[in-house]
Design a protein around this motif. Structure first.
Motif, PDB file in Angstrom:
ATOM      1  N   PHE A 287    -106.381 -32.475  49.703  1.00  0.00           N
ATOM      2  CA  PHE A 287    -105.593 -31.804  50.786  1.00  0.00           C
ATOM      3  C   PHE A 287    -105.358 -30.241  50.053  1.00  0.00           C
ATOM      4  N   LEU A 288    -105.605 -29.423  51.043  1.00  0.00           N
ATOM      5  CA  LEU A 288    -105.408 -27.980  50.567  1.00  0.00           C
ATOM      6  C   LEU A 288    -104.551 -27.325  51.536  1.00  0.00           C
ATOM      7  N   LEU A 289    -103.779 -26.088  51.033  1.00  0.00           N
ATOM      8  CA  LEU A 289    -102.781 -25.476  51.979  1.00  0.00           C
ATOM      9  C   LEU A 289    -103.226 -24.102  51.556  1.00  0.00           C
ATOM     10  N   GLU A 290    -103.010 -23.113  52.609  1.00  0.00           N
ATOM     11  CA  GLU A 290    -103.350 -21.868  52.377  1.00  0.00           C
ATOM     12  C   GLU A 290    -102.613 -21.165  53.427  1.00  0.00           C
ATOM     13  N   ASP A 291    -102.087 -19.962  52.879  1.00  0.00           N
ATOM     14  CA  ASP A 291    -101.458 -18.972  54.012  1.00  0.00           C
ATOM     15  C   ASP A 291    -102.004 -18.410  55.161  1.00  0.00           C
ATOM     16  N   VAL A 292    -101.871 -18.348  56.062  1.00  0.00           N
ATOM     17  CA  VAL A 292    -102.711 -17.877  57.273  1.00  0.00           C
ATOM     18  C   VAL A 292    -102.167 -16.460  57.932  1.00  0.00           C
ATOM     19  N   GLY A 293    -101.695 -15.598  57.154  1.00  0.00           N
ATOM     20  CA  GLY A 293    -101.200 -14.451  57.325  1.00  0.00           C
ATOM     21  C   GLY A 293     -99.721 -14.111  57.695  1.00  0.00           C
ATOM     22  N   SER A 294     -98.993 -15.146  57.442  1.00  0.00           N
ATOM     23  CA  SER A 294     -97.414 -15.032  57.648  1.00  0.00           C
ATOM     24  C   SER A 294     -96.981 -13.849  57.220  1.00  0.00           C
ATOM     25  N   THR A 295     -95.838 -13.505  57.949  1.00  0.00           N
ATOM     26  CA  THR A 295     -95.080 -12.010  57.834  1.00  0.00           C
ATOM     27  C   THR A 295     -94.225 -12.116  56.496  1.00  0.00           C
ATOM     28  N   THR A 296     -93.701 -13.678  56.273  1.00  0.00           N
ATOM     29  CA  THR A 296     -92.761 -13.708  55.324  1.00  0.00           C
ATOM     30  C   THR A 296     -93.429 -14.145  53.950  1.00  0.00           C
ATOM     31  N   GLY A 297     -94.755 -14.389  53.954  1.00  0.00           N
ATOM     32  CA  GLY A 297     -95.485 -14.718  52.843  1.00  0.00           C
ATOM     33  C   GLY A 297     -95.346 -16.090  52.465  1.00  0.00           C
ATOM     34  N   THR A 298     -96.448 -16.668  51.824  1.00  0.00           N
ATOM     35  CA  THR A 298     -96.555 -17.852  50.935  1.00  0.00           C
ATOM     36  C   THR A 298     -96.957 -17.319  49.612  1.00  0.00           C
ATOM     37  N   PHE A 299     -96.385 -17.667  48.477  1.00  0.00           N
ATOM     38  CA  PHE A 299     -96.610 -17.103  47.384  1.00  0.00           C
ATOM     39  C   PHE A 299     -97.487 -17.954  46.522  1.00  0.00           C
ATOM     40  N   LEU A 300     -98.840 -17.991  46.865  1.00  0.00           N
ATOM     41  CA  LEU A 300     -99.640 -18.459  46.180  1.00  0.00           C
ATOM     42  C   LEU A 300    -100.557 -17.537  45.240  1.00  0.00           C
ATOM     43  N   MET A 301    -100.893 -18.033  43.934  1.00  0.00           N
ATOM     44  CA  MET A 301    -101.573 -17.187  43.326  1.00  0.00           C
ATOM     45  C   MET A 301    -103.119 -17.600  43.133  1.00  0.00           C
TER      46      MET A 301
ATOM     47  N   TYR B 240     -87.248 -17.745  59.098  1.00  0.00           N
ATOM     48  CA  TYR B 240     -87.882 -17.161  57.668  1.00  0.00           C
ATOM     49  C   TYR B 240     -89.224 -17.919  57.885  1.00  0.00           C
ATOM     50  N   VAL B 241     -89.832 -18.652  59.039  1.00  0.00           N
ATOM     51  CA  VAL B 241     -90.942 -19.279  59.120  1.00  0.00           C
ATOM     52  C   VAL B 241     -91.807 -18.184  60.084  1.00  0.00           C
ATOM     53  N   SER B 242     -93.016 -17.900  59.729  1.00  0.00           N
ATOM     54  CA  SER B 242     -93.738 -16.996  60.821  1.00  0.00           C
ATOM     55  C   SER B 242     -94.174 -18.215  61.811  1.00  0.00           C
ATOM     56  N   ARG B 243     -94.423 -17.370  62.916  1.00  0.00           N
ATOM     57  CA  ARG B 243     -95.133 -18.011  64.162  1.00  0.00           C
ATOM     58  C   ARG B 243     -96.347 -19.180  63.604  1.00  0.00           C
ATOM     59  N   ARG B 244     -97.202 -18.629  63.080  1.00  0.00           N
ATOM     60  CA  ARG B 244     -98.173 -19.399  62.370  1.00  0.00           C
ATOM     61  C   ARG B 244     -98.221 -19.243  60.809  1.00  0.00           C
ATOM     62  N   HIS B 245     -97.645 -19.969  60.037  1.00  0.00           N
ATOM     63  CA  HIS B 245     -97.645 -19.664  58.502  1.00  0.00           C
ATOM     64  C   HIS B 245     -98.677 -20.462  57.747  1.00  0.00           C
ATOM     65  N   PHE B 246     -99.133 -21.354  57.992  1.00  0.00           N
ATOM     66  CA  PHE B 246     -99.790 -22.249  56.955  1.00  0.00           C
ATOM     67  C   PHE B 246    -101.004 -23.130  57.518  1.00  0.00           C
ATOM     68  N   HIS B 247    -101.878 -23.504  56.911  1.00  0.00           N
ATOM     69  CA  HIS B 247    -103.105 -24.477  57.446  1.00  0.00           C
ATOM     70  C   HIS B 247    -103.323 -25.245  55.974  1.00  0.00           C
ATOM     71  N   ILE B 248    -103.404 -26.518  56.697  1.00  0.00           N
ATOM     72  CA  ILE B 248    -103.610 -27.593  55.797  1.00  0.00           C
ATOM     73  C   ILE B 248    -105.057 -28.157  56.035  1.00  0.00           C
ATOM     74  N   SER B 249    -105.990 -28.356  55.128  1.00  0.00           N
ATOM     75  CA  SER B 249    -107.229 -28.765  55.449  1.00  0.00           C
ATOM     76  C   SER B 249    -107.571 -29.935  54.426  1.00  0.00           C
ATOM     77  N   CYS B 250    -108.755 -30.654  54.404  1.00  0.00           N
ATOM     78  CA  CYS B 250    -109.223 -31.411  53.347  1.00  0.00           C
ATOM     79  C   CYS B 250    -110.462 -31.107  52.990  1.00  0.00           C
ATOM     80  N   SER B 251    -110.887 -31.043  51.675  1.00  0.00           N
ATOM     81  CA  SER B 251    -112.056 -30.610  51.026  1.00  0.00           C
ATOM     82  C   SER B 251    -113.086 -31.608  51.309  1.00  0.00           C
ATOM     83  N   SER B 252    -114.233 -31.299  50.828  1.00  0.00           N
ATOM     84  CA  SER B 252    -115.162 -32.422  50.802  1.00  0.00           C
ATOM     85  C   SER B 252    -115.007 -33.485  49.845  1.00  0.00           C
TER      86      SER B 252
END
Length: 106
Positions: free
Chosen positions: A45-59, A29-41
Motif C-alpha cells: 500500500f502506497l500513500l502520496e500527496d496529491v498537491g495539498s495546500t497544507t502539505g504532506t511531509f514526505l521525503m 487543515y486538511v486539503s479538499r484532496r489531500h492524499f492518494h492511496i494505491s497498491c503496487s504490483s
C-alpha cells in the motif's frame, strides 16, 4: 466498524471534500484532496500527496505504508494497520475520531 473500500487500479483518495474522496477528514487543515492511496504490483500500500495546500511531509515521492505506522494529516493522527491484503486507516488523535476505513485489494 467503519467503511470498507476496495482498491482498484485507480486507488482511492482522502481529504476534506466528501464529494471527491473516499476517506473524508472534515477539518480545516486538511486539503479538499489531500492524499492518494494505491497498491503496487508487489501488493504494498502506497500513500502520496496529491498537491495539498497544507502539505504532506514526505521525503520520498511515495510512502510505503507499514503496519503500526502513524501519519499526521492536518491536526489528525492516522494509525495504519496492515494484515494480509487489508490496510486499515483509523483516526488515533484529532477531531475526527470516528473515521475508520478498511482498504482491500480489489
Amino acid at each position: 466498524a467503519g467503511e470498507v473500500f476496495f482498491i482498484g487500479s485507480d486507488g482511492i483518495t482522502g481529504g476534506r471534500h466528501s464529494a471527491s474522496n473516499s476517506i473524508v477528514l472534515p477539518e480545516n487543515y486538511v486539503s479538499r484532496r489531500h492524499f492518494h492511496i494505491s497498491c503496487s504490483s508487489e501488493g504494498r500500500f502506497l500513500l502520496e500527496d496529491v498537491g495539498s495546500t497544507t502539505g504532506t511531509f514526505l521525503m520520498v515521492k511515495e510512502l510505503v505504508l507499514r503496519d503500526e505506522m502513524v501519519l499526521q494529516i492536518g491536526t489528525t493522527e492516522l494509525g495504519v494497520m496492515i494484515s494480509g491484503s487489508t490496510c486499515t486507516i483509523y483516526v488515533s488523535e484529532g477531531p475526527d475520531r470516528d473515521v475508520r476505513a478498511s482498504i482491500q485489494l480489489g
